[in-house]
Design a protein around this motif. Structure first.
Motif, PDB file in Angstrom:
ATOM      1  N   MET A   1       0.667  -0.865   0.206  1.00  0.00           N
ATOM      2  CA  MET A   1      -0.091  -0.375   0.299  1.00  0.00           C
ATOM      3  C   MET A   1       1.007   1.238   0.281  1.00  0.00           C
ATOM      4  N   SER A   2       2.015   0.892   1.020  1.00  0.00           N
ATOM      5  CA  SER A   2       2.578   2.796   0.926  1.00  0.00           C
ATOM      6  C   SER A   2       4.012   2.855  -0.008  1.00  0.00           C
ATOM      7  N   HIS A   3       3.937   1.168  -0.985  1.00  0.00           N
ATOM      8  CA  HIS A   3       4.235   1.810  -2.577  1.00  0.00           C
ATOM      9  C   HIS A   3       3.693   2.326  -3.680  1.00  0.00           C
ATOM     10  N   LEU A   4       1.958   1.694  -3.584  1.00  0.00           N
ATOM     11  CA  LEU A   4       1.537   2.161  -4.659  1.00  0.00           C
ATOM     12  C   LEU A   4       0.726   4.233  -3.981  1.00  0.00           C
ATOM     13  N   CYS A   5       1.344   4.944  -2.628  1.00  0.00           N
ATOM     14  CA  CYS A   5       1.192   5.779  -2.905  1.00  0.00           C
ATOM     15  C   CYS A   5       1.966   6.469  -2.652  1.00  0.00           C
ATOM     16  N   LEU A   6       3.910   6.561  -2.416  1.00  0.00           N
ATOM     17  CA  LEU A   6       4.938   6.407  -2.627  1.00  0.00           C
ATOM     18  C   LEU A   6       5.560   6.577  -3.981  1.00  0.00           C
ATOM     19  N   GLU A   7       5.849   8.153  -4.608  1.00  0.00           N
ATOM     20  CA  GLU A   7       6.675   8.926  -5.490  1.00  0.00           C
ATOM     21  C   GLU A   7       8.270   7.795  -5.403  1.00  0.00           C
ATOM     22  N   ASN A   8       9.351   7.278  -6.029  1.00  0.00           N
ATOM     23  CA  ASN A   8      10.647   7.291  -6.192  1.00  0.00           C
ATOM     24  C   ASN A   8      10.056   6.253  -4.990  1.00  0.00           C
ATOM     25  N   SER A   9       9.961   5.430  -4.871  1.00  0.00           N
ATOM     26  CA  SER A   9       9.510   4.262  -3.822  1.00  0.00           C
ATOM     27  C   SER A   9       9.680   2.695  -4.737  1.00  0.00           C
ATOM     28  N   ARG A  10      10.820   1.687  -4.008  1.00  0.00           N
ATOM     29  CA  ARG A  10      10.669   0.147  -4.986  1.00  0.00           C
ATOM     30  C   ARG A  10      10.173  -0.167  -3.676  1.00  0.00           C
ATOM     31  N   LEU A  11       9.976  -1.771  -4.258  1.00  0.00           N
ATOM     32  CA  LEU A  11       8.808  -2.491  -3.102  1.00  0.00           C
ATOM     33  C   LEU A  11      10.205  -4.478  -3.912  1.00  0.00           C
ATOM     34  N   ILE A  12      10.974  -4.930  -2.685  1.00  0.00           N
ATOM     35  CA  ILE A  12      11.524  -5.211  -2.678  1.00  0.00           C
ATOM     36  C   ILE A  12      11.370  -6.770  -1.841  1.00  0.00           C
ATOM     37  N   GLN A  13      10.739  -8.332  -2.833  1.00  0.00           N
ATOM     38  CA  GLN A  13      10.719  -9.411  -2.025  1.00  0.00           C
ATOM     39  C   GLN A  13      11.518 -10.387  -1.479  1.00  0.00           C
ATOM     40  N   GLY A  14      12.001 -10.807  -0.298  1.00  0.00           N
ATOM     41  CA  GLY A  14      13.029 -10.878  -0.222  1.00  0.00           C
ATOM     42  C   GLY A  14      12.846 -11.464   1.222  1.00  0.00           C
ATOM     43  N   TYR A  15      14.127 -12.452   2.095  1.00  0.00           N
ATOM     44  CA  TYR A  15      13.914 -12.370   3.000  1.00  0.00           C
ATOM     45  C   TYR A  15      15.414 -12.798   3.603  1.00  0.00           C
ATOM     46  N   SER A  16      16.425 -12.663   2.577  1.00  0.00           N
ATOM     47  CA  SER A  16      18.021 -12.306   3.389  1.00  0.00           C
ATOM     48  C   SER A  16      18.452 -11.188   1.550  1.00  0.00           C
ATOM     49  N   TYR A  17      18.942 -10.011   1.825  1.00  0.00           N
ATOM     50  CA  TYR A  17      19.667  -8.576   1.026  1.00  0.00           C
ATOM     51  C   TYR A  17      20.972  -8.986   1.082  1.00  0.00           C
ATOM     52  N   SER A  18      21.368 -10.307   1.750  1.00  0.00           N
ATOM     53  CA  SER A  18      23.038  -9.445   1.380  1.00  0.00           C
ATOM     54  C   SER A  18      24.118 -10.172   0.471  1.00  0.00           C
ATOM     55  N   GLU A  19      23.038 -10.474  -0.888  1.00  0.00           N
ATOM     56  CA  GLU A  19      23.389 -11.238  -2.188  1.00  0.00           C
ATOM     57  C   GLU A  19      22.211 -10.082  -3.087  1.00  0.00           C
ATOM     58  N   SER A  20      21.440  -9.913  -2.894  1.00  0.00           N
ATOM     59  CA  SER A  20      20.379  -8.639  -3.519  1.00  0.00           C
ATOM     60  C   SER A  20      21.171  -7.609  -4.844  1.00  0.00           C
ATOM     61  N   LYS A  21      20.965  -8.270  -5.930  1.00  0.00           N
ATOM     62  CA  LYS A  21      21.420  -7.180  -6.449  1.00  0.00           C
ATOM     63  C   LYS A  21      21.033  -5.395  -6.950  1.00  0.00           C
ATOM     64  N   PRO A  22      19.341  -5.616  -6.333  1.00  0.00           N
ATOM     65  CA  PRO A  22      19.052  -4.068  -6.596  1.00  0.00           C
ATOM     66  C   PRO A  22      19.292  -3.250  -5.556  1.00  0.00           C
ATOM     67  N   VAL A  23      19.579  -4.485  -4.013  1.00  0.00           N
ATOM     68  CA  VAL A  23      19.614  -3.986  -2.710  1.00  0.00           C
ATOM     69  C   VAL A  23      21.476  -2.752  -3.389  1.00  0.00           C
ATOM     70  N   ASN A  24      21.717  -3.831  -3.374  1.00  0.00           N
ATOM     71  CA  ASN A  24      23.344  -3.657  -3.518  1.00  0.00           C
ATOM     72  C   ASN A  24      23.642  -2.399  -4.439  1.00  0.00           C
ATOM     73  N   LYS A  25      22.858  -2.173  -5.411  1.00  0.00           N
ATOM     74  CA  LYS A  25      23.086  -0.812  -6.548  1.00  0.00           C
ATOM     75  C   LYS A  25      22.955  -0.071  -5.784  1.00  0.00           C
ATOM     76  N   ILE A  26      21.876   0.273  -4.882  1.00  0.00           N
ATOM     77  CA  ILE A  26      21.015   1.684  -4.873  1.00  0.00           C
ATOM     78  C   ILE A  26      22.561   2.040  -3.340  1.00  0.00           C
ATOM     79  N   LEU A  27      22.571   0.711  -2.665  1.00  0.00           N
ATOM     80  CA  LEU A  27      23.821   1.581  -1.457  1.00  0.00           C
ATOM     81  C   LEU A  27      25.122   1.249  -2.291  1.00  0.00           C
ATOM     82  N   SER A  28      25.429   1.503  -3.239  1.00  0.00           N
ATOM     83  CA  SER A  28      26.393   1.173  -3.594  1.00  0.00           C
ATOM     84  C   SER A  28      26.835   2.768  -4.956  1.00  0.00           C
TER      85      SER A  28
END
Length: 243
Positions: free
Chosen positions: A66-93
């Motif tokens: 619901m939050s993602h649908l309301c917010l511009e410039n937001s991302r919704l990423i599914q997972g339970y461990s994000y150490s190897e998440s490419k979308p997350v690591n791209k944002i962090l880098s």
């Protein structure tokens, strides 16, 4: 039970209990409880990255979605461990981002207890170009959320922020551990309330209150459906006893 009795009870049930088979393709709610018409998207000047647990992803009442649908410039990423998440690591880098995680850890900075000047200096910025504040939000139960953070080395390395809830949560359709445990959308609203102005968001516009509006509309609709369901079930039981 006669055939006439069976048909009569079935008709009562179908009249009082809404169909859940047809789902909205956007909010994934049954059509009768779709909240999309209440959504007014806005730019909070903060980039929210909502990390949603697979169990939460499958829930129809998922306030991260619901939050993602309301917010511009937001991302919704599914997972339970994000150490190897490419979308997350791209944002962090990205050197133009300054990332934090909304999580009440032992070293978390309570943004409710610092003044406006401190908020303006809380997040460092490049002299040539201001960095964009990115807030990672963990969307899951309190149990799964803590596991998601512990399993993600990249999230564990981020500065943590938290806040003191000013009032009890209004999430009355799901059981919360404590009254001041906020849903994801309520938590995001509070972060914008406390940090939005420091990032260039016009707090006086109250555009972020749209988050609470669509959330409250969803809660009220769910409670209404529950009352209708209980009412129709009570009616069927009463007629059964009467006969």
């Amino acid at each position: 039970m006669t055939l006439d009795d069976f048909i009569q009870r079935r008709n009562i049930r179908t009249q009082n209990e809404p169909s859940v088979r047809t789902l909205c393709v956007s909010c994934l709610q049954p059509v009768f409880s779709c909240y999309c018409r209440h959504i007014k998207k806005f730019d909070s000047k903060i980039n929210f990255v909502i990390l949603i647990h697979p169990l939460e992803w499958r829930r129809r009442i998922a306030t991260g979605r619901m939050s993602h649908l309301c917010l511009e410039n937001s991302r919704l990423i599914q997972g339970y461990s994000y150490s190897e998440s490419k979308p997350v690591n791209k944002i962090l880098s990205d050197p133009l981002n300054y990332s934090v995680v909304l999580y009440p850890g032992s070293g978390s900075i309570n943004i409710s207890s610092i003044d406006c000047e401190a908020k303006n200096h809380l997040f460092p910025s490049d002299k040539k170009q201001a960095k964009k504040l990115v807030v990672f939000v963990i969307d899951g139960t309190w149990s799964t959320a803590s596991k998601m953070v512990r399993r993600s080395d990249n999230l564990m390395a981020l500065p943590q922020i938290c806040f003191t809830p000013p009032k009890a949560s209004n999430f009355r359709v799901r059981k919360q551990p404590k009254a001041n445990c906020y849903s994801t959308i309520e938590a995001i609203h509070e972060v914008i309330e406390l940090l939005g102005e420091s990032q260039g968001f016009d707090i006086k516009s109250r555009k972020h209150d749209g988050l609470i509006h669509v959330f409250d509309q969803m809660v009220e609709k769910q409670l209404l459906c529950q009352r209708q369901f209980n009412s129709s079930r009570h009616l069927r039981n009463y007629q059964s006893v009467g006969k």
